[in-house]
Design a protein around this motif. Structure first.
Motif, PDB file in Angstrom:
ATOM      1  N   LYS A   1       0.360  -3.990  -4.275  1.00 31.38           N
ATOM      2  CA  LYS A   1      -0.599  -3.471  -3.310  1.00 31.38           C
ATOM      3  C   LYS A   1      -0.057  -2.197  -2.670  1.00 31.38           C
ATOM      4  CE  LYS A   1      -2.956  -7.754  -2.016  1.00 31.38           C
ATOM      5  NZ  LYS A   1      -3.329  -8.660  -0.896  1.00 31.38           N
ATOM      6  N   ASP A   2      -0.925  -1.199  -2.513  1.00 24.70           N
ATOM      7  CA  ASP A   2      -0.467   0.042  -1.893  1.00 24.70           C
ATOM      8  C   ASP A   2      -0.275  -0.163  -0.395  1.00 24.70           C
ATOM      9  OD1 ASP A   2      -2.964   0.125  -0.699  1.00 24.70           O
ATOM     10  OD2 ASP A   2      -3.754   1.677  -2.026  1.00 24.70           O
ATOM     11  N   SER A   3       0.315   0.830   0.258  1.00 24.42           N
ATOM     12  CA  SER A   3       0.680   0.688   1.668  1.00 24.42           C
ATOM     13  C   SER A   3      -0.531   0.491   2.561  1.00 24.42           C
ATOM     14  CB  SER A   3       1.475   1.927   2.123  1.00 24.42           C
ATOM     15  OG  SER A   3       0.727   3.119   1.882  1.00 24.42           O
ATOM     16  N   GLY A   4      -1.679   1.030   2.165  1.00 28.50           N
ATOM     17  CA  GLY A   4      -2.876   0.889   2.976  1.00 28.50           C
ATOM     18  C   GLY A   4      -3.648  -0.385   2.725  1.00 28.50           C
ATOM     19  N   GLY A   5      -3.286  -1.097   1.664  1.00 28.35           N
ATOM     20  CA  GLY A   5      -3.971  -2.340   1.347  1.00 28.35           C
ATOM     21  C   GLY A   5      -5.347  -2.155   0.747  1.00 28.35           C
ATOM     22  N   LYS A   6      -5.730  -0.914   0.419  1.00 28.58           N
ATOM     23  CA  LYS A   6      -7.057  -0.651  -0.127  1.00 28.58           C
ATOM     24  C   LYS A   6      -7.053  -0.463  -1.640  1.00 28.58           C
ATOM     25  CE  LYS A   6      -8.695   1.572   4.126  1.00 28.58           C
ATOM     26  NZ  LYS A   6      -9.278   2.807   4.725  1.00 28.58           N
ATOM     27  N   GLY A   7      -5.890  -0.439  -2.220  1.00 31.49           N
ATOM     28  CA  GLY A   7      -5.791  -0.228  -3.666  1.00 31.49           C
ATOM     29  C   GLY A   7      -4.562  -0.919  -4.217  1.00 31.49           C
ATOM     30  N   VAL A   8      -4.333  -0.673  -5.489  1.00 31.04           N
ATOM     31  CA  VAL A   8      -3.187  -1.254  -6.187  1.00 31.04           C
ATOM     32  C   VAL A   8      -2.404  -0.134  -6.849  1.00 31.04           C
ATOM     33  CG1 VAL A   8      -2.465  -2.717  -8.108  1.00 31.04           C
ATOM     34  CG2 VAL A   8      -4.287  -3.484  -6.576  1.00 31.04           C
ATOM     35  N   ASP A   9      -1.106  -0.127  -6.633  1.00 34.36           N
ATOM     36  CA  ASP A   9      -0.231   0.814  -7.334  1.00 34.36           C
ATOM     37  C   ASP A   9       0.299   0.143  -8.602  1.00 34.36           C
ATOM     38  OD1 ASP A   9      -0.436   2.884  -5.496  1.00 34.36           O
ATOM     39  OD2 ASP A   9       1.243   2.155  -4.286  1.00 34.36           O
TER      40      ASP A   9
ATOM     41  N   LEU B   1       0.401   5.033 -11.168  1.00 29.82           N
ATOM     42  CA  LEU B   1      -1.059   5.027 -11.245  1.00 29.82           C
ATOM     43  C   LEU B   1      -1.604   4.250 -10.057  1.00 29.82           C
ATOM     44  CD1 LEU B   1      -3.374   5.891 -13.233  1.00 29.82           C
ATOM     45  CD2 LEU B   1      -3.201   3.607 -14.231  1.00 29.82           C
ATOM     46  N   SER B   2      -2.755   4.674  -9.532  1.00 25.81           N
ATOM     47  CA  SER B   2      -3.429   3.965  -8.467  1.00 25.81           C
ATOM     48  C   SER B   2      -4.762   3.455  -8.988  1.00 25.81           C
ATOM     49  CB  SER B   2      -3.640   4.880  -7.262  1.00 25.81           C
ATOM     50  OG  SER B   2      -4.295   4.187  -6.210  1.00 25.81           O
ATOM     51  N   VAL B   3      -5.015   2.159  -8.824  1.00 22.82           N
ATOM     52  CA  VAL B   3      -6.231   1.536  -9.339  1.00 22.82           C
ATOM     53  C   VAL B   3      -6.841   0.674  -8.238  1.00 22.82           C
ATOM     54  CG1 VAL B   3      -5.526   1.570 -11.751  1.00 22.82           C
ATOM     55  CG2 VAL B   3      -4.867  -0.357 -10.313  1.00 22.82           C
ATOM     56  N   PRO B   4      -8.119   0.278  -8.374  1.00 26.51           N
ATOM     57  CA  PRO B   4      -8.773  -0.513  -7.323  1.00 26.51           C
ATOM     58  C   PRO B   4      -8.149  -1.898  -7.178  1.00 26.51           C
ATOM     59  CG  PRO B   4     -10.396   0.507  -8.778  1.00 26.51           C
ATOM     60  CD  PRO B   4      -9.065   0.684  -9.427  1.00 26.51           C
TER      61      PRO B   4
END
Length: 364
Positions: free
Chosen positions: A313-321, A348-351
């Motif tokens: 999970k990315d730092s903002g919690g809105k996406g997935v790294d 890569l950043s994905v939903p």
């Protein structure tokens, strides 16, 4: 009476030289030495350059010069959609990962097998609308375009696959409920012939089970079922059982690097299996640099290095790294396995909700 005169049509002019004042064979030697991440730009120079950059001759020359580069190809699922990505990993911390979004397969199947042979990625079978298919899709990684390949003899999903001796092998993923499926429970594809042919598998156990993992070790294709598994020795043409210790320790997706099969155990640590000694060993030296892979990770041999890819999970919690680590692996003097992380980063950043279906490495 005069005979009619005939005119000879002018012969077509030969294409211009790739590089003025240089023979084309020398020019190809020059072009082959240019890093592959610049190839897309080179194709814009002219039609002649474009056809040369995409030619088998150029990639064969790169292979002879021992300057092929390994790239990652990811198949990622989000809900009911599937996406493919091509990634050039950086050679140093000062460079960025180059990402290319690829066209999708017209009808992406669920649960296919995958194989890499030369410049091509093969997507084998899978189910479309809950029906197993014998379709084969081929990604030509030189131009990153899909073509429909020769169909397998039977439809299959969740099959095992491997490449040995320039041929693609696939096995399982189909119920042996008629003669055609029984004869073709295992198949092989020879690209030089362009057709699939059956591989005798009478008496093989596990023919009624789905395969969850596969690998190639020392010319043998290992196919793992939920419990147990089979191994096919291509050179001898013989089937056997997977060693019990390998079966008990194999969890998730694995990669074979320099004759050692790596995967993660139930504690989330990476371990390697030595097929000659029939023993599992923990990969030392990577504990502090990697998370515990309790929820799984994809692995692949990246030119003699172990490449591990996982979701975070990315730092903002809105996406997935999509994270990636490249590990130099080897055997110690005491016979143990050690690794050194040479590079790790988000690539890569994905939903949210996305998952890595498969990770492949292609050398071009």
């Amino acid at each position: 009476m005069t005979s009619p005169t005939t005119t000879t049509p002018p012969s077509p002019e030969p294409p211009p030289s790739l590089i003025p004042n240089l023979p084309d064979d020398i020019s190809i030697q020059c072009l082959a030495r240019i890093p592959r991440d610049h190839h897309t730009t080179l194709t814009l120079v002219s039609k002649h350059w474009k056809s040369t950059i995409r030619s088998q001759h150029l990639f064969h020359t790169r292979s002879l010069l021992n300057i092929t580069q390994h790239s990652l190809y990811l198949n990622i699922r989000h809900n009911t959609s599937f996406k493919w990505f091509h990634l050039h990993l950086p050679n140093s911390p000062f460079h960025k990962t180059l990402i290319q979004t690829l066209p999708s397969i017209p009808f992406q199947p669920v649960g296919p097998a995958y194989a890499v042979l030369g410049p091509n990625i093969y997507v084998l079978g899978g189910s479309v609308k809950d029906v197993p298919t014998n379709d084969v899709w081929v990604l030509d990684c030189r131009i990153n375009e899909w073509v429909s390949g020769p169909k397998m003899r039977v439809g299959r999903e969740f099959a095992a696959s491997g490449v040995v001796g320039g041929k693609v092998y696939v096995m399982g993923g189909c119920l042996v409920d008629n003669r055609i499926k029984a004869v073709n429970w295992a198949e092989k594809y020879d690209p030089n012939v362009g057709v699939w042919s059956g591989v005798g598998s009478e008496g093989v156990e596990c023919r009624d089970k789905w395969m969850h993992a596969s690998a190639v070790l020392d010319g043998r294709v290992y196919a793992m079922a939920d419990r147990g598994g089979v191994v096919y020795d291509v050179g001898e043409g013989e089937w056997g059982k997977v060693p019990k210790r390998l079966d008990l320790g194999w969890r998730g997706r694995a990669a074979v690097v320099n004759g050692v099969l790596y995967c993660y155990d139930y504690l989330g640590k990476i371990r390697g299996y030595d097929v000659e000694k029939d023993v599992w060993k923990e990969l030392r030296g990577v504990e502090k640099g990697l998370p515990k892979f309790l929820c799984g990770a994809a692995m692949v041999d990246l030119g003699g290095r172990l490449c591990v890819v996982w979701e975070r999970k990315d730092s903002g919690g809105k996406g997935v790294d999509v994270m990636c680590a490249v590990i130099e692996v080897g055997k110690d003097e005491d016979g143990g396995l050690s690794g050194e992380i040479s590079w790790v980063d988000a690539i890569l950043s994905v939903p949210v909700g996305s998952s890595i279906l498969h990770c492949m490495a292609v050398a071009l």
